[in-house]
Design an enzyme around this catalytic site. Sequence first.
Site, mmCIF file in Angstrom:
data_model
loop_
_atom_site.group_PDB
_atom_site.id
_atom_site.type_symbol
_atom_site.label_atom_id
_atom_site.label_comp_id
_atom_site.label_asym_id
_atom_site.label_seq_id
_atom_site.Cartn_x
_atom_site.Cartn_y
_atom_site.Cartn_z
ATOM 1 N N GLY A 57 0.804 -1.220 0.000
ATOM 2 C CA GLY A 57 0.000 0.000 0.000
ATOM 3 C C GLY A 57 0.832 1.261 0.000
ATOM 4 N N GLN A 135 -0.582 2.049 7.068
ATOM 5 C CA GLN A 135 -1.623 1.489 6.190
ATOM 6 C C GLN A 135 -2.657 0.797 7.082
ATOM 7 O OE1 GLN A 135 -3.363 1.060 3.633
ATOM 8 N NE2 GLN A 135 -2.231 1.796 1.858
ATOM 9 N N GLY A 183 -3.114 -4.625 -5.359
ATOM 10 C CA GLY A 183 -3.575 -4.640 -6.743
ATOM 11 C C GLY A 183 -3.173 -5.920 -7.461
ATOM 12 N N ARG A 206 7.276 -5.102 -10.313
ATOM 13 C CA ARG A 206 6.028 -5.453 -9.616
ATOM 14 C C ARG A 206 5.256 -6.503 -10.410
ATOM 15 N NH1 ARG A 206 4.103 -2.456 -5.533
ATOM 16 N NH2 ARG A 206 5.660 -1.131 -4.639
ATOM 17 N N GLN A 268 -6.153 0.223 -9.045
ATOM 18 C CA GLN A 268 -5.513 -0.021 -7.743
ATOM 19 C C GLN A 268 -4.074 0.494 -7.732
ATOM 20 O OE1 GLN A 268 -6.141 -3.378 -5.171
ATOM 21 N NE2 GLN A 268 -7.774 -1.953 -4.727
ATOM 22 N N TYR A 327 -11.791 1.627 -6.706
ATOM 23 C CA TYR A 327 -11.521 0.438 -5.906
ATOM 24 C C TYR A 327 -10.761 0.751 -4.616
ATOM 25 C CZ TYR A 327 -11.587 -4.524 -5.171
ATOM 26 O OH TYR A 327 -11.839 -5.764 -4.644
ATOM 27 N N CYS A 415 -11.115 -15.654 4.162
ATOM 28 C CA CYS A 415 -12.436 -16.141 3.812
ATOM 29 C C CYS A 415 -13.455 -15.194 4.441
ATOM 30 C CB CYS A 415 -12.584 -17.540 4.407
ATOM 31 S SG CYS A 415 -14.091 -18.310 3.988
ATOM 32 N N GLY A 497 -5.601 2.923 3.339
ATOM 33 C CA GLY A 497 -6.384 2.774 2.096
ATOM 34 C C GLY A 497 -6.451 4.054 1.297
HETATM 35 P P1 NAD Z 1 1.398 -0.770 -3.946
HETATM 36 O O1 NAD Z 1 2.074 0.505 -3.614
HETATM 37 O O2 NAD Z 1 1.994 -2.047 -3.509
HETATM 38 O O3 NAD Z 1 1.177 -0.845 -5.525
HETATM 39 C C1 NAD Z 1 0.749 0.251 -6.320
HETATM 40 C C2 NAD Z 1 1.210 0.024 -7.750
HETATM 41 O O4 NAD Z 1 0.758 1.083 -8.575
HETATM 42 C C3 NAD Z 1 2.724 -0.024 -7.885
HETATM 43 O O5 NAD Z 1 3.108 -1.272 -8.401
HETATM 44 C C4 NAD Z 1 3.046 1.138 -8.827
HETATM 45 O O6 NAD Z 1 4.124 0.853 -9.679
HETATM 46 C C5 NAD Z 1 1.736 1.295 -9.577
HETATM 47 N N1 NAD Z 1 1.550 2.623 -10.180
HETATM 48 C C6 NAD Z 1 1.718 3.847 -9.606
HETATM 49 N N2 NAD Z 1 1.447 4.815 -10.477
HETATM 50 C C7 NAD Z 1 1.082 4.207 -11.634
HETATM 51 C C8 NAD Z 1 0.662 4.682 -12.918
HETATM 52 N N3 NAD Z 1 0.586 5.986 -13.199
HETATM 53 N N4 NAD Z 1 0.353 3.760 -13.874
HETATM 54 C C9 NAD Z 1 0.459 2.437 -13.630
HETATM 55 N N5 NAD Z 1 0.861 1.944 -12.438
HETATM 56 C C10 NAD Z 1 1.149 2.816 -11.453
HETATM 57 O O7 NAD Z 1 -0.084 -0.612 -3.387
HETATM 58 P P2 NAD Z 1 -1.188 -1.768 -3.145
HETATM 59 O O8 NAD Z 1 -0.930 -2.442 -1.846
HETATM 60 O O9 NAD Z 1 -1.335 -2.601 -4.358
HETATM 61 O O10 NAD Z 1 -2.483 -0.856 -2.955
HETATM 62 C C11 NAD Z 1 -3.008 -0.141 -4.068
HETATM 63 C C12 NAD Z 1 -4.046 0.882 -3.630
HETATM 64 O O11 NAD Z 1 -5.221 0.226 -3.164
HETATM 65 C C13 NAD Z 1 -3.569 1.758 -2.474
HETATM 66 O O12 NAD Z 1 -4.056 3.067 -2.670
HETATM 67 C C14 NAD Z 1 -4.220 1.141 -1.286
HETATM 68 O O13 NAD Z 1 -4.386 2.052 -0.230
HETATM 69 C C15 NAD Z 1 -5.549 0.706 -1.864
HETATM 70 N N6 NAD Z 1 -6.148 -0.412 -1.129
HETATM 71 C C16 NAD Z 1 -7.340 -0.882 -1.568
HETATM 72 C C17 NAD Z 1 -7.951 -1.940 -0.906
HETATM 73 C C18 NAD Z 1 -9.258 -2.473 -1.339
HETATM 74 O O14 NAD Z 1 -9.837 -3.278 -0.667
HETATM 75 N N7 NAD Z 1 -9.756 -2.101 -2.473
HETATM 76 C C19 NAD Z 1 -7.346 -2.524 0.193
HETATM 77 C C20 NAD Z 1 -6.116 -2.043 0.589
HETATM 78 C C21 NAD Z 1 -5.516 -1.022 -0.089
#
Ligand code: NAD
Length: 557
Positions: A57, A135, A183, A206, A268, A327, A415, A497
């Site tokens: 995150g 986070q 993601g 990644r 994401q 998302y 789960c 998040g």
């Molecule tokens: P992460 O930092 O591990 O991964 C984010 C990815 O986005 C990285 O691999 C990065 O290279 C990529 N990225 C950044 N800018 C980009 C762009 N312009 N084009 C393409 N790729 C790009 O984060 P994560 O743990 O995967 O979390 C992603 C997001 O989802 C965070 O904002 C987090 O807070 C949120 N989140 C959502 C949920 C949910 O349930 N939906 C749960 C937890 C976290």
Amino acid sequence: MNFSEFIKIYATHPNYKSPTGNRLHARSWQTEAPLRMLLNNLDREVAENPEELVVYGGTGQAARNPEALLQIIKCLLQLDEHHSLLIQSGKAVGIVRTHPEAPRVFIANSNLVPAWATWEHFEKLKAEGLMMYGQMTAGSWIYIGSQGILQGTFETFAACGEKYFKGDLKHKLIVSGGLGGMGGAQPLAATMAGATFLGVDVDAERIKKRLSSRYLDHICYTYPEAKAMILNAKEMGIAISVGLVADIGDTLEQLLMDGIVPDVVTDQTSAHDPLYGYVPNNLTLNEARLLRKNDPDKYRELSLKSMARHVGFMLELQRQGSVVFDYGNNLREMARQGGEKNAFGFNGFIPEFIRPLFCDGKGPFRWVALSGDPEDIRVTDHALMEAFPENLQMIKWLKNAEERVEFQGLPARICWLGIGEREKAGVLFNNLVKEGKVKGPIIIGRDHLDCGSVASPNRETEKMIDGSDAVSDWPLLNLMANTGGGATWVSFHHGGGVGMGYSQHAGMVVLADGTARAEACIRRVLFNDPAMGIFRHNDAGYEDARENMKRFNLTFR
Ligand code: NAD
């Protein structure tokens, strides 16, 4: 084993690893469990960037810095059952007198007084060594790798299929940005749900990580190559996933220029953090790194502008027929700040798909085998299938997960379960430990993204029917209920998040070590915790939650 031997084997920066097996290093399983989970969060297989103590995150850390981490480990190795450790933003700050059924660790991460709750103020404090970003499950030591969000993502895509595509995602294309820690679950969830998936990430490393954990099927370095692959798969109805190394905004623009309208579009990327998360359009990763360091204000400005452009393309695709949803990364708010006036023109995934589950007290229940033996998870999976023969959805998920999910670090399972089910599962696991059917204790926790543990107006509490989206009394009550109930560790965080200023949330983990004490704690905590979701949604006026108040005897007598 003395402290320095322990550190040498399990915690020599940046090589972290949880001990496995049934031998204690700490004084009881109540402290061995948080110790193992902290180290597991930082295991190279689990964490996105162990060098920086970043778990997932964006910049979500497990401890503030390597020295603070060593101190936490030292405290956990020594702590007895009449004391509890206090963690302030990833650093041990004190030990208080408590009792055997009290939480062994109290964690508070990234909390700021509301008027100061901005990234800018947080970054200043972080630079001075006073804080870290926790986070949700990074700083509360219950991250289990990409599987942690896999089932939720699967449920979300499946619900999207039900709502918009008559329950069938075959011949449907889902496009999303970001294949990081969370993601990275999207490609596997999408193909499990029967769809063709294109995931776009600027960072090839990644994407490769998802390939090696078998969450993703193919990597492409050019748009034409990815386009040919996904269009063919969509046409043939083949559920494959493709990761494209590119900027997500650019890819959406190219799809629009080519007249390709995906069936579903979401995102994401780490949009919640415009400085250390999102990578602005037109910068290489190296250029982004340099700009971030040399001119953070400029970086932020470019990042917000790129997100506005990115959301502009999502809105255009929505106009042309795509189902578009946010998302949970606060992308819409950042795009609004970047100048996209209609940024909130599409819904978030909670009001779209998840709120009915929250009204049933359902959420991301998860457990980890502290023994490190994958067989223990197989035993728990099968025990659950036997205990809940009527829950066909759960059985389908567990069978799918057994076949397709690679463990990262300690073997774990997620789960989604509701009120009543979580308590039953917890007692079942405690009995498996007591009867020696598994090789070691099991810890049970959840994401902070749960039915009654979070206030997050752009995500979990978006569009509550009574308008109470921003009321954060609820996660505080959740923390208090779980502390009183005897969780093994509890946490309260800010900014998970969606980033600083946008959320407050609570976490809990409870130990199943086969003892009667553990059973008593499990019965209280695993009943009360989902009950908080029912209280919260009942109070807001949701009819399903009102029914559950009666069904589970939660009404005032
Ligand atoms: P992460 O930092 O591990 O991964 C984010 C990815 O986005 C990285 O691999 C990065 O290279 C990529 N990225 C950044 N800018 C980009 C762009 N312009 N084009 C393409 N790729 C790009 O984060 P994560 O743990 O995967 O979390 C992603 C997001 O989802 C965070 O904002 C987090 O807070 C949120 N989140 C959502 C949920 C949910 O349930 N939906 C749960 C937890 C976290």
